[in-house]
Design a protein around this motif. Structure first.
Motif, PDB file in Angstrom:
ATOM      1  N   LYS A 158       1.690  -3.389 -12.926  1.00 48.33           N
ATOM      2  CA  LYS A 158       1.908  -1.996 -12.596  1.00 48.33           C
ATOM      3  C   LYS A 158       3.303  -1.805 -11.971  1.00 48.33           C
ATOM      4  O   LYS A 158       3.841  -0.798 -12.311  1.00 48.33           O
ATOM      5  CB  LYS A 158       1.072  -1.685 -11.057  1.00 48.33           C
ATOM      6  CG  LYS A 158       1.060  -0.407 -10.778  1.00 48.33           C
ATOM      7  CD  LYS A 158       0.186  -0.236  -9.493  1.00 48.33           C
ATOM      8  CE  LYS A 158       0.177   1.452  -9.076  1.00 48.33           C
ATOM      9  NZ  LYS A 158      -0.661   1.663  -7.853  1.00 48.33           N
TER      10      LYS A 158
ATOM     11  N   MET B 248       2.842   1.463  -3.452  1.00 46.47           N
ATOM     12  CA  MET B 248       2.018   1.606  -4.736  1.00 46.47           C
ATOM     13  C   MET B 248       1.174   2.527  -4.648  1.00 46.47           C
ATOM     14  O   MET B 248       0.334   2.779  -5.938  1.00 46.47           O
ATOM     15  CB  MET B 248       1.581   0.274  -4.867  1.00 46.47           C
ATOM     16  CG  MET B 248       2.771  -0.734  -5.803  1.00 46.47           C
ATOM     17  SD  MET B 248       3.653  -0.259  -7.123  1.00 46.47           S
ATOM     18  CE  MET B 248       4.478  -1.627  -7.637  1.00 46.47           C
ATOM     19  N   THR B 249       0.668   2.833  -3.587  1.00 45.49           N
ATOM     20  CA  THR B 249      -0.501   3.921  -3.374  1.00 45.49           C
ATOM     21  C   THR B 249      -0.126   5.197  -2.788  1.00 45.49           C
ATOM     22  O   THR B 249      -0.335   6.211  -3.536  1.00 45.49           O
ATOM     23  CB  THR B 249      -1.571   3.281  -2.685  1.00 45.49           C
ATOM     24  OG1 THR B 249      -2.103   2.017  -3.161  1.00 45.49           O
ATOM     25  CG2 THR B 249      -2.708   4.341  -2.562  1.00 45.49           C
ATOM     26  N   VAL B 250       0.483   5.078  -1.714  1.00 43.05           N
ATOM     27  CA  VAL B 250       1.063   6.410  -0.950  1.00 43.05           C
ATOM     28  C   VAL B 250       2.114   7.302  -1.675  1.00 43.05           C
ATOM     29  O   VAL B 250       2.054   8.474  -1.884  1.00 43.05           O
ATOM     30  CB  VAL B 250       1.448   6.309   0.621  1.00 43.05           C
ATOM     31  CG1 VAL B 250       1.816   7.472   1.113  1.00 43.05           C
ATOM     32  CG2 VAL B 250       0.433   5.473   1.285  1.00 43.05           C
TER      33      VAL B 250
ATOM     34  N   SER C 264       8.468  -5.412  -5.493  1.00 44.85           N
ATOM     35  CA  SER C 264       7.178  -5.506  -5.683  1.00 44.85           C
ATOM     36  C   SER C 264       6.944  -6.855  -6.570  1.00 44.85           C
ATOM     37  O   SER C 264       5.801  -7.443  -6.537  1.00 44.85           O
ATOM     38  CB  SER C 264       6.411  -4.334  -6.129  1.00 44.85           C
ATOM     39  OG  SER C 264       6.984  -3.301  -5.334  1.00 44.85           O
TER      40      SER C 264
ATOM     41  N   GLY D 168       0.107  11.294   2.646  1.00 45.52           N
ATOM     42  CA  GLY D 168       0.463  11.035   1.266  1.00 45.52           C
ATOM     43  C   GLY D 168       0.239  12.021   0.074  1.00 45.52           C
ATOM     44  O   GLY D 168       0.110  11.730  -1.079  1.00 45.52           O
TER      45      GLY D 168
ATOM     46  N   LEU E 239      -0.654  -6.384  -9.983  1.00 44.65           N
ATOM     47  CA  LEU E 239       0.900  -5.951  -9.185  1.00 44.65           C
ATOM     48  C   LEU E 239       2.029  -5.909 -10.170  1.00 44.65           C
ATOM     49  O   LEU E 239       2.637  -5.126 -10.033  1.00 44.65           O
ATOM     50  CB  LEU E 239       0.974  -6.621  -7.595  1.00 44.65           C
ATOM     51  CG  LEU E 239       1.958  -5.936  -6.961  1.00 44.65           C
ATOM     52  CD1 LEU E 239       1.987  -4.310  -6.865  1.00 44.65           C
ATOM     53  CD2 LEU E 239       2.095  -6.600  -5.626  1.00 44.65           C
TER      54      LEU E 239
ATOM     55  N   HIS F  56       0.735  -1.074  -0.211  1.00 46.95           N
ATOM     56  CA  HIS F  56      -0.157  -0.092   0.089  1.00 46.95           C
ATOM     57  C   HIS F  56       0.840   1.275  -0.011  1.00 46.95           C
ATOM     58  O   HIS F  56       0.604   2.184  -0.802  1.00 46.95           O
ATOM     59  CB  HIS F  56      -0.983  -0.023   1.175  1.00 46.95           C
ATOM     60  CG  HIS F  56      -1.463   1.267   1.504  1.00 46.95           C
ATOM     61  ND1 HIS F  56      -2.795   1.565   0.478  1.00 46.95           N
ATOM     62  CD2 HIS F  56      -1.578   2.240   2.234  1.00 46.95           C
ATOM     63  CE1 HIS F  56      -3.343   2.814   0.953  1.00 46.95           C
ATOM     64  NE2 HIS F  56      -2.628   3.009   1.869  1.00 46.95           N
ATOM     65  N   GLU F  57       1.725   1.187   0.805  1.00 47.22           N
ATOM     66  CA  GLU F  57       2.779   2.483   1.071  1.00 47.22           C
ATOM     67  C   GLU F  57       3.450   2.727  -0.388  1.00 47.22           C
ATOM     68  O   GLU F  57       3.122   3.887  -0.953  1.00 47.22           O
ATOM     69  CB  GLU F  57       3.813   2.283   2.152  1.00 47.22           C
ATOM     70  CG  GLU F  57       3.228   2.297   3.470  1.00 47.22           C
ATOM     71  CD  GLU F  57       3.246   3.742   3.860  1.00 47.22           C
ATOM     72  OE1 GLU F  57       4.002   4.466   4.195  1.00 47.22           O
ATOM     73  OE2 GLU F  57       1.979   4.326   4.183  1.00 47.22           O
TER      74      GLU F  57
ATOM     75  N   PHE G 139       3.313   6.530  -4.758  1.00 43.92           N
ATOM     76  CA  PHE G 139       3.133   6.655  -6.056  1.00 43.92           C
ATOM     77  C   PHE G 139       2.206   7.461  -6.505  1.00 43.92           C
ATOM     78  O   PHE G 139       1.169   7.720  -5.917  1.00 43.92           O
ATOM     79  CB  PHE G 139       2.483   5.485  -6.836  1.00 43.92           C
ATOM     80  CG  PHE G 139       2.104   5.369  -8.258  1.00 43.92           C
ATOM     81  CD1 PHE G 139       3.232   5.443  -9.251  1.00 43.92           C
ATOM     82  CD2 PHE G 139       0.906   5.406  -8.544  1.00 43.92           C
ATOM     83  CE1 PHE G 139       2.687   5.455 -10.622  1.00 43.92           C
ATOM     84  CE2 PHE G 139       0.488   5.195 -10.083  1.00 43.92           C
ATOM     85  CZ  PHE G 139       1.532   5.401 -10.872  1.00 43.92           C
ATOM     86  N   ASP G 140       2.679   8.550  -7.496  1.00 49.26           N
ATOM     87  CA  ASP G 140       1.822   9.724  -7.677  1.00 49.26           C
ATOM     88  C   ASP G 140       1.209   9.531  -9.285  1.00 49.26           C
ATOM     89  O   ASP G 140       1.790   9.358 -10.285  1.00 49.26           O
ATOM     90  CB  ASP G 140       2.741  11.152  -8.129  1.00 49.26           C
ATOM     91  CG  ASP G 140       1.829  12.121  -8.116  1.00 49.26           C
ATOM     92  OD1 ASP G 140       0.880  12.273  -8.991  1.00 49.26           O
ATOM     93  OD2 ASP G 140       2.304  13.347  -7.839  1.00 49.26           O
ATOM     94  N   PRO G 141      -0.023   9.087  -9.123  1.00 53.15           N
ATOM     95  CA  PRO G 141      -0.895   8.792 -10.474  1.00 53.15           C
ATOM     96  C   PRO G 141      -0.864   9.842 -11.652  1.00 53.15           C
ATOM     97  O   PRO G 141      -0.696   9.655 -12.829  1.00 53.15           O
ATOM     98  CB  PRO G 141      -2.217   8.431 -10.242  1.00 53.15           C
ATOM     99  CG  PRO G 141      -2.283   9.102  -8.897  1.00 53.15           C
ATOM    100  CD  PRO G 141      -1.093   9.020  -8.120  1.00 53.15           C
TER     101      PRO G 141
END
Length: 397
Positions: free
Chosen positions: A269, A212-214, A254, A231, A266, A209-210, A216-218
């Motif tokens: 990504k 790939m989500t927190v 990952s 985040g 995953l 989660h950290e 990572f800036d889409p």
């Protein structure tokens, strides 16, 4: 890609590891008088400083323990020396590496007197890896206990890794850094046999989660090195910082986690972030991967931003090969050959062995050292091993 090409790459990575890089460290790094390893080695292997950096000591213990565990049976003439090297470092670490509270110092003198306080949690991370692998190699419970207890201390410190040594004023601009969750992705798998399954799964969930989500800036399609506690992006030097090597290294961690969990999304990504980061950070003027970048295109704070570093390129080779193996994405293979060509024409030293670590932007050797305060027996041998294994698997398909 042809089978003969893969076979040539396989032999190159394997032989450089076994016949060049490892012998360099086996010959020049052991301190037979005080224990542990010399890591400050010049181009020819001469020791130019005798201070001992705990994370590099632990990394070298891990390297030789890992090779003993994973490929030692293939090399019976070498495995005993590999284990002896690991034991030499582990004995020094046990005797001199820790403060009274169990945290690990950053550095000591040659004979083990502490020099720098345990402000850097990465000493603890690599001590965990070292004793985890050594416990598997030796079957000694004391090493397993040391790895597990250090890992739990890391988890307890993760929200404030530097503790009393954090130089930032509390509350003014709180930021969290990418490096620790990145390493924990790998660390959880490294010592999985020593941990309760729920703790392993919880740690992996949080790290994915950290990473790939927190972080990572889409909008950028890239990993930020620092974000606010919730985040968000901080418009500051630290908040705009991109560290392409960290981001790409985290992607093969990952991928390993994705394989463990059977998570194809995953994998995909991680491969896409690898390719996007590499496209963004590749130096189109001189080749190679830039060390630091500013996400908004401003001048980076780090004066060394345009250097080309060994570990960045080695970690990229691993990620590209794993990405190709798992997805068959041709872009991974094309980028692998491009990064391979740059790496092998600039970093290995054909005269004295091992690899240079630091190049200037034009690709010229900036520092002729083979080891120092930051470079030791870790990224190069780990990268050669990882690439060798993936290439061998590709060769056998």
């Amino acid at each position: 890609m042809t089978s003969s090409t893969v076979a040539q790459y396989t032999a190159l990575y394997r032989d450089n590891l076994l016949n060049d890089v490892l012998p360099f460290w086996q010959r020049f790094s052991p301190d037979r008088e005080h224990g542990g390893f010399f890591t400050c080695l010049d181009r020819t292997g001469e020791v130019y400083d005798t201070d001992k950096f705990i994370w590099l000591q632990a990394r070298q213990v891990w390297t030789f323990s890992m090779l003993y565990n994973r490929v030692g049976s293939l090399f019976p003439d070498q495995k005993a020396d590999w284990l002896g090297m690991a034991q030499l470092g582990a004995d020094f670490l046990q005797k001199h590496g820790r403060a009274e509270d169990g945290s690990w110092y950053f550095s000591t003198t040659r004979d083990g007197k502490p020099l720098v306080q345990p402000y850097n949690i990465f000493s603890d991370c690599f001590a965990t890896m070292a004793f985890g692998q050594l416990s598997l190699a030796t079957g000694r419970d004391e090493y397993a206990h040391l790895a597990e207890s250090t890992f739990r201390q890391i988890l307890a410190r993760r929200d404030n890794p530097k503790g009393a040594w954090n130089k930032a004023v509390s509350g003014t601009r709180p930021l969290k850094n990418f490096a620790l969750p990145m390493i924990l992705c790998n660390l959880a798998l490294e010592i999985e046999p020593l941990l309760d399954k729920p703790l392993v799964e919880q740690t992996i969930d949080e790290c994915i989660h950290e990473v790939m989500t927190v972080f990572f800036d889409p909008d950028l399609g890239l990993i930020r090195e620092n974000v606010t506690p919730d985040g968000r992006m901080s418009d500051s030097f630290e908040g705009r910082l991109l560290n392409p090597g960290h981001a790409i290294e985290a992607m093969w961690f990952s991928m390993d986690l994705a394989v463990r969990r059977g998570d194809r999304a995953l994998v995909d990504k991680a491969v896409q972030i690898t390719l996007d980061t590499l496209t963004y950070a590749w130096d189109t003027d001189f080749g190679g991967i830039l060390y630091f970048m500013d996400a908004s295109g401003h001048p980076p704070q780090q004066l060394e931003w345009d250097q080309k570093l060994w570990w960045v390129h080695v970690e990229t080779l691993i990620s590209l090969l794993k990405g190709y193996q798992l997805t068959g994405n041709q872009a991974c293979w094309e980028w692998f050959e491009r990064v391979h060509a740059y790496t092998w024409s600039h970093f290995p030293d054909p005269i004295n062995g091992e690899w240079f670590g630091y190049l200037n932007r034009r690709g010229e050797v900036l520092l002729p050292l083979k080891g120092g305060k930051w470079k030791g027996c870790y990224h190069v041998p780990r990268g050669l091993y990882q690439c060798w294994q993936v290439l061998e698997n590709l060769q056998n398909l």
